[in-house]
Design a protein around this motif. Sequence first.
Motif, short mmCIF file in Angstrom:
data_model
loop_
_atom_site.label_atom_id
_atom_site.label_comp_id
_atom_site.label_asym_id
_atom_site.label_seq_id
_atom_site.Cartn_x
_atom_site.Cartn_y
_atom_site.Cartn_z
N UNK A 48 0.86 -1.43 0.04
CA UNK A 48 0.10 -0.26 -0.09
C UNK A 48 0.85 1.22 0.02
N UNK A 49 1.97 1.32 0.90
CA UNK A 49 2.86 2.52 0.96
C UNK A 49 3.52 2.87 -0.53
N UNK A 50 4.09 1.60 -1.00
CA UNK A 50 4.74 1.83 -2.34
C UNK A 50 3.57 2.22 -3.34
N UNK A 51 2.56 1.63 -3.22
CA UNK A 51 1.47 1.96 -4.51
C UNK A 51 1.05 3.39 -4.33
N UNK A 52 0.91 4.04 -3.10
CA UNK A 52 0.39 5.27 -2.91
C UNK A 52 1.62 6.16 -3.46
N UNK A 53 2.76 5.91 -3.21
CA UNK A 53 3.85 6.64 -3.59
C UNK A 53 3.87 6.68 -5.36
N UNK A 54 3.73 5.23 -6.01
CA UNK A 54 3.68 5.25 -7.32
C UNK A 54 2.61 5.81 -7.98
N UNK A 55 1.47 5.71 -7.51
CA UNK A 55 0.24 6.36 -8.32
C UNK A 55 0.07 7.70 -8.10
N UNK A 56 0.43 8.14 -6.72
CA UNK A 56 0.43 9.42 -6.61
C UNK A 56 1.41 10.27 -7.45
N UNK A 57 2.47 9.76 -7.71
CA UNK A 57 3.39 10.55 -8.76
C UNK A 57 2.86 10.38 -10.04
N UNK A 58 2.10 9.13 -10.43
CA UNK A 58 1.57 9.01 -11.69
C UNK A 58 0.49 10.10 -11.81
N UNK A 59 -0.28 10.52 -10.83
CA UNK A 59 -1.19 11.61 -10.91
C UNK A 59 -0.79 12.84 -10.90
N UNK A 60 0.31 12.90 -10.41
CA UNK A 60 1.10 14.35 -10.36
C UNK A 60 1.46 14.70 -11.80
N UNK A 61 2.02 13.67 -12.24
CA UNK A 61 2.58 13.95 -13.79
C UNK A 61 1.48 14.04 -14.65
N UNK A 62 0.07 13.47 -14.58
CA UNK A 62 -0.93 13.68 -15.36
C UNK A 62 -1.73 14.68 -15.08
N UNK A 63 -2.05 14.72 -13.74
CA UNK A 63 -2.96 15.84 -13.37
C UNK A 63 -2.53 17.11 -13.39
#
Length: 202
Positions: A48-63
């Motif tokens: 969960x921790x690493x997933x939040x970091x990964x998807x959070x950055x994915x969303x930062x790039x795209x949003x």
Amino acid sequence: MAGLLSNFRNTMIVSFVLALVIVGGYAAHSGGGADQIFWTAVARWLHTFFGILWIGLLYYFNFVQIRKMPEIPAELKPAVSKYIAPEALFWFRYAALATWVMGVILAYLRGYLFDAFSLGALSGFANPQITLIGLGMWLATIMFFNVWAFIWPAQKIALGIVEGDADAKAAAGRKAMIFSRTNTLLSVPMLVTMTMSQTIFG
């Protein structure tokens, strides 16, 4: 306290120390001690921790970043491309790797790794939970593959980490954007399978 919080590394060290104290509390008060259920819980926490970091950055790039870069004056763009983007991409790609690895470990500890990757075919599609979580695992695997096989190699060219002329950089930037946007598209249904399975099936 302000001195601690102004230093990112020290903030994260203290955060993980506190987290490990709490993990120790769970170990001390779980019925079986540090048994398979305990290690499954640890794997889920890290996944969960690493997933939040990964998807959070994915969303930062795209949003944020991809959408706002065209509006940034040309003289200011190097601040993003030379300093912010490479650092964000470092955490992005290794968070993707850690998320995938911890997800595989979690599925193995729960006993459904191979059946889920077959989408339930190994058990004759008898368990819809396995099929649905397997779907999420495949979506996450495709996303993980996209990060390392397409996004990061293209970004190295686009950001000038690897040599390329202006045309190559433009083509690489577009390629990275398309695969990043693909991962954004896949992320929402993937998160449905990862979150709803725990609630519906336990």
